[in-house]
Design an enzyme around this catalytic site. Structure first.
Site, PDB file in Angstrom:
ATOM      1  N   ARG A 176       0.853  -1.180   0.000  1.00 56.63           N
ATOM      2  CA  ARG A 176       0.000   0.000   0.000  1.00 56.63           C
ATOM      3  C   ARG A 176       0.888   1.228   0.000  1.00 56.63           C
ATOM      4  O   ARG A 176       2.022   1.213   0.488  1.00 56.63           O
ATOM      5  CB  ARG A 176      -0.942   0.026   1.216  1.00 56.63           C
ATOM      6  CG  ARG A 176      -0.240  -0.052   2.546  1.00 56.63           C
ATOM      7  CD  ARG A 176      -1.216  -0.301   3.691  1.00 56.63           C
ATOM      8  NE  ARG A 176      -2.094   0.821   3.893  1.00 56.63           N
ATOM      9  CZ  ARG A 176      -1.847   1.824   4.728  1.00 56.63           C
ATOM     10  NH1 ARG A 176      -0.718   1.861   5.411  1.00 56.63           N
ATOM     11  NH2 ARG A 176      -2.706   2.800   4.878  1.00 56.63           N
ATOM     12  N   ARG A 180      -3.273  10.624   2.118  1.00 53.01           N
ATOM     13  CA  ARG A 180      -4.258  11.203   3.024  1.00 53.01           C
ATOM     14  C   ARG A 180      -4.981  12.325   2.309  1.00 53.01           C
ATOM     15  O   ARG A 180      -4.344  13.233   1.778  1.00 53.01           O
ATOM     16  CB  ARG A 180      -3.570  11.749   4.277  1.00 53.01           C
ATOM     17  CG  ARG A 180      -2.870  10.695   5.108  1.00 53.01           C
ATOM     18  CD  ARG A 180      -2.113  11.343   6.258  1.00 53.01           C
ATOM     19  NE  ARG A 180      -1.382  10.361   7.044  1.00 53.01           N
ATOM     20  CZ  ARG A 180      -0.465  10.668   7.951  1.00 53.01           C
ATOM     21  NH1 ARG A 180      -0.175  11.944   8.192  1.00 53.01           N
ATOM     22  NH2 ARG A 180       0.164   9.718   8.631  1.00 53.01           N
ATOM     23  N   ARG A 258      19.524  -4.425   3.760  1.00 50.61           N
ATOM     24  CA  ARG A 258      19.979  -3.106   3.362  1.00 50.61           C
ATOM     25  C   ARG A 258      20.646  -2.459   4.572  1.00 50.61           C
ATOM     26  O   ARG A 258      20.303  -2.736   5.711  1.00 50.61           O
ATOM     27  CB  ARG A 258      18.807  -2.237   2.881  1.00 50.61           C
ATOM     28  CG  ARG A 258      18.320  -2.596   1.497  1.00 50.61           C
ATOM     29  CD  ARG A 258      17.345  -1.566   0.946  1.00 50.61           C
ATOM     30  NE  ARG A 258      16.114  -1.479   1.710  1.00 50.61           N
ATOM     31  CZ  ARG A 258      15.698  -0.411   2.363  1.00 50.61           C
ATOM     32  NH1 ARG A 258      16.440   0.692   2.367  1.00 50.61           N
ATOM     33  NH2 ARG A 258      14.571  -0.412   3.021  1.00 50.61           N
ATOM     34  N   ARG A 289      18.106  11.205   2.353  1.00 50.56           N
ATOM     35  CA  ARG A 289      17.527  12.240   3.213  1.00 50.56           C
ATOM     36  C   ARG A 289      18.621  12.922   4.015  1.00 50.56           C
ATOM     37  O   ARG A 289      19.746  12.419   4.129  1.00 50.56           O
ATOM     38  CB  ARG A 289      16.466  11.651   4.147  1.00 50.56           C
ATOM     39  CG  ARG A 289      16.946  10.518   5.052  1.00 50.56           C
ATOM     40  CD  ARG A 289      15.772   9.983   5.856  1.00 50.56           C
ATOM     41  NE  ARG A 289      16.181   8.948   6.802  1.00 50.56           N
ATOM     42  CZ  ARG A 289      15.402   8.439   7.747  1.00 50.56           C
ATOM     43  NH1 ARG A 289      14.157   8.885   7.886  1.00 50.56           N
ATOM     44  NH2 ARG A 289      15.830   7.505   8.563  1.00 50.56           N
ATOM     45  N   GLU A 312      22.132  10.749   4.718  1.00 47.44           N
ATOM     46  CA  GLU A 312      21.900   9.308   4.814  1.00 47.44           C
ATOM     47  C   GLU A 312      21.851   8.693   3.422  1.00 47.44           C
ATOM     48  O   GLU A 312      21.127   9.166   2.544  1.00 47.44           O
ATOM     49  CB  GLU A 312      20.591   9.030   5.563  1.00 47.44           C
ATOM     50  CG  GLU A 312      20.308   7.559   5.790  1.00 47.44           C
ATOM     51  CD  GLU A 312      19.095   7.335   6.682  1.00 47.44           C
ATOM     52  OE1 GLU A 312      18.228   6.536   6.291  1.00 47.44           O
ATOM     53  OE2 GLU A 312      19.014   7.969   7.760  1.00 47.44           O
ATOM     54  N   TYR A 360      11.966  -6.448  10.393  1.00 48.04           N
ATOM     55  CA  TYR A 360      12.225  -5.072  10.786  1.00 48.04           C
ATOM     56  C   TYR A 360      11.243  -4.698  11.889  1.00 48.04           C
ATOM     57  O   TYR A 360      10.045  -4.566  11.668  1.00 48.04           O
ATOM     58  CB  TYR A 360      12.108  -4.090   9.626  1.00 48.04           C
ATOM     59  CG  TYR A 360      12.451  -2.695  10.102  1.00 48.04           C
ATOM     60  CD1 TYR A 360      13.767  -2.376  10.420  1.00 48.04           C
ATOM     61  CD2 TYR A 360      11.473  -1.745  10.320  1.00 48.04           C
ATOM     62  CE1 TYR A 360      14.108  -1.135  10.927  1.00 48.04           C
ATOM     63  CE2 TYR A 360      11.792  -0.494  10.815  1.00 48.04           C
ATOM     64  CZ  TYR A 360      13.115  -0.200  11.117  1.00 48.04           C
ATOM     65  OH  TYR A 360      13.441   1.030  11.627  1.00 48.04           O
ATOM     66  N   ASP A 362      10.198  -1.937  14.730  1.00 48.90           N
ATOM     67  CA  ASP A 362      10.365  -0.647  15.369  1.00 48.90           C
ATOM     68  C   ASP A 362      10.659  -0.870  16.850  1.00 48.90           C
ATOM     69  O   ASP A 362      10.452  -1.964  17.382  1.00 48.90           O
ATOM     70  CB  ASP A 362       9.096   0.194  15.216  1.00 48.90           C
ATOM     71  CG  ASP A 362       8.959   0.794  13.833  1.00 48.90           C
ATOM     72  OD1 ASP A 362      10.003   1.026  13.192  1.00 48.90           O
ATOM     73  OD2 ASP A 362       7.823   1.032  13.387  1.00 48.90           O
TER      74      ASP A 362
END
Length: 395
Positions: A176, A180, A258, A289, A312, A360, A362
């Site tokens: 997805r 918004r 990665r 970024r 980065e 991954y 958080d």
């Protein structure tokens, strides 16, 4: 500490949560082994000597959660600021509000849209490709948000992230791409969000601050010179949070990751970019970024005239690189299944955390997973005498 009751390999959030719970709740002597010269894993932060600005050494860490138990738990060790993460995206010399929202759509297409008008516009542009027939990441993204937004905000950034043409990437990488149709530009939607008031290292240090927890830094579990693996494996329970393939000597093959390269720089300005994170979406800009760390804690007082920024870069991890994000190809998943079978055969070894599970996670997810491991495996073993079933790679 003579002989510990439990050995934890790795001092990130998963490992320290396990150590803290076992020491505080069960009174166990816990030995934490950390190969780096500091505790905290990738969440470690340090004060830049020249500017006094707190820098997240291994990239930006933003705490957020909707898990009530995790939120209650972490507040035992730190208070949180009111920081809400907002990202901006730069493309062809212009900066846009991000994630993709009504402000971005209006600015990018050069006119005001109502929510319904914007939704209809994106639906029309996305109709170019049937999402169920997408053959690669590019086609999948276009089928979700249309070609104009894809080419501006996904194509170049994704190519830099993966060092691969999006036409060569699997459509499974994105399920997805949220748009918004409001002006809400808060990056996370969780109930709770903030940064630890006095920094990540202070928070992590408090978790380990217990007379029954010993943390040894600069200590490699696998180094035959110290003999720790041979000494403890099969003798006491071990919670291992390093790369699962490394534990088994890559016997079933290397899992692919990665990594990121971070280039820190002190700049002679009060404010370099006006916000904490700006994504660079143009493919000809090599970095993904720029982070500016003073914006993570605007409540603090800083010396004037200087700021710390970090460029980065993203690339595939090689053997000696720090792994960050699992690539999770079909081949990786098959390899992981073989490691899961090996993990079940290890004597009293539990695998957890981002590296140990090849997921991954958080920070809040790693903490929640560690609390579950404590509840479901360690507490029954130590408190009720249940046998300890090894494994946990698929937790």
């Amino acid at each position: 500490m003579s002989k510990p009751d439990l050995v934890v390999v790795g001092s990130g959030f998963f490992g320290l949560t396990i150590a803290e719970r076992c020491a505080n709740e069960l009174g166990l002597d816990v030995l934490v082994l950390e190969r780096r010269p500091h505790l905290g894993g990738n969440a470690y932060s340090e004060v830049d000597a020249e500017t006094g600005i707190e820098v997240h050494k291994y990239g930006a860490h933003l705490f957020h959660t909707s898990n009530e138990r995790v939120w209650e738990y972490v507040n035992r060790f730190t208070t949180f600021t009111g920081y809400q993460h907002r990202v901006f995206a730069r493309y062809q010399g212009q900066v846009y509000s991000f994630p993709m929202n009504l402000a971005l759509i209006n600015a990018f297409f050069g006119r005001s849209h109502t929510p319904d008008e914007a939704r209809a516009l994106i639906a029309e542009q996305a109709s170019e490709i049937d999402t169920d027939r997408a053959q690669n990441l590019e086609e999948k993204a276009i089928s979700l948000i249309g070609r104009p937004l894809y080419e501006a905000f996904v194509k170049g950034y994704t190519a830099k992230q993966w060092q691969t043409d999006p036409k060569e990437l699997s459509p499974e990488i994105i399920t997805r791409l949220p748009v918004r149709y409001t002006f809400d530009n808060r990056y996370f939607n969780d109930k709770y969000e903030g940064l630890p008031t006095d920094g990540y290292t202070a928070w992590l240090t408090r978790m380990a601050d217990h007379p029954k927890i010993e943390v040894r830094v600069d200590t490699d579990f696998f180094d035959p010179a110290n003999g720790l693996r041979a000494e403890y494996t099969g003798q006491v329970p071990v919670v291992y949070t390093g790369p699962v393939d490394e534990y088994f000597g890559h016997s079933e093959g290397r899992l692919s990751w990665r990594t990121v390269d971070l280039e820190r720089e002190v700049v002679d300005v009060d404010d370099f970019q006006g916000t904490s994170v700006v994504n660079y979406n143009d493919e000809d800009v090599p970095y993904t970024r720029i982070l500016e760390f003073k914006h993570f804690h605007p409540e603090r007082t800083y010396l004037p005239g200087k700021s710390v920024i970090v460029h980065e870069y993203s690339r595939f991890a090689e053997a000696d690189d720090e792994p960050y994000y699992p690539i999770n190809t079909a081949e990786d998943r098959a390899t992981l299944l073989r490691y899961r079978e090996l993990a079940k055969k290890e004597p009293m070894v539990l695998f957890g955390g981002r590296l140990g599970t090849y997921k991954y996670l958080d920070m809040h997810m790693a903490i929640g997973s560690a609390l579950s491991m404590f509840d479901n495996k360690l507490l029954p073993h130590f408190a009720q005498g249940e046998s300890l079933a090894s494994g946990g790679v698929d937790e």
